[in-house]
Design an enzyme around this catalytic site. Sequence first.
Site, PDB file in Angstrom:
ATOM      1  CB  CYS A   1      74.176  45.321  47.887  1.00 11.32           C
ATOM      2  SG  CYS A   1      73.122  46.694  48.090  1.00 11.32           S
TER       3      CYS A   1
ATOM      4  NE  ARG B   1      70.345  43.324  44.604  1.00 14.84           N
ATOM      5  CZ  ARG B   1      69.290  41.568  44.768  1.00 14.84           C
ATOM      6  NH1 ARG B   1      70.379  41.185  45.698  1.00 14.84           N
ATOM      7  NH2 ARG B   1      68.910  41.430  44.817  1.00 14.84           N
TER       8      ARG B   1
ATOM      9  NE  ARG C   1      68.433  45.443  46.346  1.00 13.63           N
ATOM     10  CZ  ARG C   1      69.361  46.031  45.753  1.00 13.63           C
ATOM     11  NH1 ARG C   1      70.317  46.404  46.029  1.00 13.63           N
ATOM     12  NH2 ARG C   1      69.305  45.754  44.564  1.00 13.63           N
TER      13      ARG C   1
ATOM     14  CG  ASP D   1      67.140  53.343  41.420  1.00 14.29           C
ATOM     15  OD1 ASP D   1      66.032  52.151  40.572  1.00 14.29           O
ATOM     16  OD2 ASP D   1      66.814  52.561  42.552  1.00 14.29           O
TER      17      ASP D   1
ATOM     18  NE  ARG E   1      77.618  48.701  40.340  1.00 14.06           N
ATOM     19  CZ  ARG E   1      76.034  47.386  40.943  1.00 14.06           C
ATOM     20  NH1 ARG E   1      77.086  47.828  42.388  1.00 14.06           N
ATOM     21  NH2 ARG E   1      75.968  46.738  40.898  1.00 14.06           N
TER      22      ARG E   1
HETATM   23  C1  EPZ Z   1      65.514  47.023  40.581  1.00 12.81           C
HETATM   24  O1  EPZ Z   1      66.137  45.878  41.921  1.00 12.81           O
HETATM   25  C2  EPZ Z   1      66.473  47.596  40.264  1.00 12.81           C
HETATM   26  N1  EPZ Z   1      68.027  47.075  39.726  1.00 12.81           N
HETATM   27  C3  EPZ Z   1      67.331  48.860  41.635  1.00 12.81           C
HETATM   28  O2  EPZ Z   1      68.124  49.564  40.457  1.00 12.81           O
HETATM   29  C4  EPZ Z   1      66.013  49.286  42.057  1.00 12.81           C
HETATM   30  O3  EPZ Z   1      66.506  50.133  43.181  1.00 12.81           O
HETATM   31  C5  EPZ Z   1      64.767  48.676  42.703  1.00 12.81           C
HETATM   32  O4  EPZ Z   1      64.625  47.536  41.662  1.00 12.81           O
HETATM   33  C6  EPZ Z   1      63.618  48.834  43.321  1.00 12.81           C
HETATM   34  O5  EPZ Z   1      63.274  49.948  41.707  1.00 12.81           O
HETATM   35  C7  EPZ Z   1      67.584  46.358  38.205  1.00 12.81           C
HETATM   36  O6  EPZ Z   1      66.313  46.598  38.130  1.00 12.81           O
HETATM   37  C8  EPZ Z   1      69.493  45.515  38.188  1.00 12.81           C
HETATM   38  P1  EPZ Z   1      63.424  44.418  43.916  1.00 12.81           P
HETATM   39  P2  EPZ Z   1      66.189  45.233  42.520  1.00 12.81           P
HETATM   40  O7  EPZ Z   1      64.085  42.959  43.882  1.00 12.81           O
HETATM   41  O8  EPZ Z   1      64.993  43.866  41.520  1.00 12.81           O
HETATM   42  C9  EPZ Z   1      62.715  43.257  48.323  1.00 12.81           C
HETATM   43  C10 EPZ Z   1      70.157  50.743  40.730  1.00 12.81           C
HETATM   44  O9  EPZ Z   1      70.597  52.228  41.347  1.00 12.81           O
HETATM   45  N2  EPZ Z   1      62.796  41.697  48.155  1.00 12.81           N
HETATM   46  O10 EPZ Z   1      61.707  45.319  42.996  1.00 12.81           O
HETATM   47  O11 EPZ Z   1      67.103  43.693  43.083  1.00 12.81           O
HETATM   48  C11 EPZ Z   1      63.628  43.477  48.297  1.00 12.81           C
HETATM   49  O12 EPZ Z   1      64.503  43.970  49.499  1.00 12.81           O
HETATM   50  C12 EPZ Z   1      69.405  49.767  41.253  1.00 12.81           C
HETATM   51  O13 EPZ Z   1      69.653  51.397  39.078  1.00 12.81           O
HETATM   52  C13 EPZ Z   1      62.446  40.719  48.965  1.00 12.81           C
HETATM   53  O14 EPZ Z   1      62.243  40.919  49.472  1.00 12.81           O
HETATM   54  O15 EPZ Z   1      64.971  45.112  43.859  1.00 12.81           O
HETATM   55  C14 EPZ Z   1      63.917  45.664  47.908  1.00 12.81           C
HETATM   56  O16 EPZ Z   1      63.071  45.925  49.933  1.00 12.81           O
HETATM   57  C15 EPZ Z   1      69.566  49.391  42.998  1.00 12.81           C
HETATM   58  N3  EPZ Z   1      62.629  39.544  48.298  1.00 12.81           N
HETATM   59  C16 EPZ Z   1      62.235  45.491  47.872  1.00 12.81           C
HETATM   60  O17 EPZ Z   1      62.152  43.939  47.475  1.00 12.81           O
HETATM   61  C17 EPZ Z   1      62.085  39.032  46.901  1.00 12.81           C
HETATM   62  O18 EPZ Z   1      62.659  38.140  46.377  1.00 12.81           O
HETATM   63  C18 EPZ Z   1      62.285  45.731  46.196  1.00 12.81           C
HETATM   64  O19 EPZ Z   1      63.461  45.230  45.524  1.00 12.81           O
HETATM   65  C19 EPZ Z   1      63.185  40.210  46.077  1.00 12.81           C
HETATM   66  C20 EPZ Z   1      63.347  41.564  46.575  1.00 12.81           C
END
Ligand code: EPZ
Length: 441
Positions: A140, A116, A145, A328, A420
Amino acid sequence: MDKIVIEGGVPLEGEVAISGAKNAALPIMAATLLAPGVHYLHNMPRLADIRTFKRVLGLMGVQFEEGGGHGGPPHQHQELPHRPGGPPDPEEDVLVVDASRLTGWMAPYEVVKTMRAAVLVLGPLVARARQASVSLPGGCAIGARPIDQHLKGLEAMGVKITLNQGYVEAKAKRLEGAEIILDIPTVTGTENLMMAATLAEGTTVIHNAAQEPEVADLARFLVAMGARIEGIGTERLTIHGVNALTPTSYRVMSDRIEAGTYLAAAAITRGRVSITNAPVGEMSAVLEKFQEAGVRFTIENSSILVEPSGSLTGVDVKTLPYPGFPTDMQAQFMALMTLAKGASIITETIFENRFMHVPELNRMGADIAVSGNHAVVRGRRHLLGAPVMATDLRASASLVIAGLAAKNTTEIHRVYHLDRGYARLAEKLAALGARLKRMPA
Ligand code: EPZ
């Protein structure tokens, strides 16, 4: 598909060096799209996700060359200019990225569904190419997400977004600076919007921005390219748009989650391990919880020196946006708590389905009960090895940690999840004395 077979019960001994951070390397790779020319990215981790992202950027015309055994043929087309001061040191993990010519702006479903983070091309593409066609990531294992916050912010900057057959089609003239209030401090959402804002007309303010260290690392890379960003590391980012950015050299920060994972592995095996190159300054919430649980370690500069601990105590943990305890690290810490005295209540507030490691840990004799976004872990005297299945990146790591401490043999299947996010995990653990081997399943 490979599996990892572990004979548990061996205290880890020795030194392990932490690699570059996946979640800093990926947005920084995306940011190279913003500046035509050759970038030199140092301390890049050797991970499947990095290789996947190279394929995505390659589809857009970005070319690569690498030193330091990233695997895969060096860049095939014309020789890339080497950075001043001679060719890259063959030993160092440096990735040379030439984003001079963009020939495409599409991130296809086939790739995005496996990673993603590919949505991170959205902001840079609309800023540089004024268009993008990026597959919606889809859910996922750990949750739905969505990327609604990314899209809301881009629309505020004048991007026309349409959803078409599962793709985000984005079109823009020059982006305009905007005042954006995020409903959620989304990490990649903040990164996408910050990248887009660097080339917008005027100033963008992002309120409720994610404060994760990897967001700050990206911001520093953008500033090195000539971006004007204030409030780095805070929940309010102010970006003054510039007309153009220039390519640069940059060293990616090291991986605080990898460091925390090895800390859990050392602690659960009662080992004596020196974890070097750890971003200790960005690990306070994690280190505090390990200390509270009775794990013995000292900090020396960027090394965490773990000593064999006595019995561990169950402590409660709640995952939160940075600077809180990182989601994480939740699965890895839970594995440690399965052998701690007393109970530990682990609350997952970031993702809606990030307890898939629980049934697998329970198959190893753990006593964990899930109710909503809480998991109650009651410490046991020992775990028993069993065949288990990895479901997502960090859940896989928690099964390895449990397997290192469990009696007898643990077989972990679908270890591609591990590849990954962990560079050479089996190698690094074996070098610490773990009795484990990776083999075809
Ligand atoms: C980043 O994912 C990391 N990935 C994730 O790491 C990490 O778990 C996550 O941040 C939280 O710290 C990368 O940086 C590549 P979010 P991201 O957008 O950006 C909701 C790993 O294991 N949300 O901060 O996708 C979402 O559903 C991975 O290395 C919305 O609702 O996470 C989630 O519940 C896994 N709308 C929460 O916010 C949006 O537009 C946090 O998601 C965006 C997110």
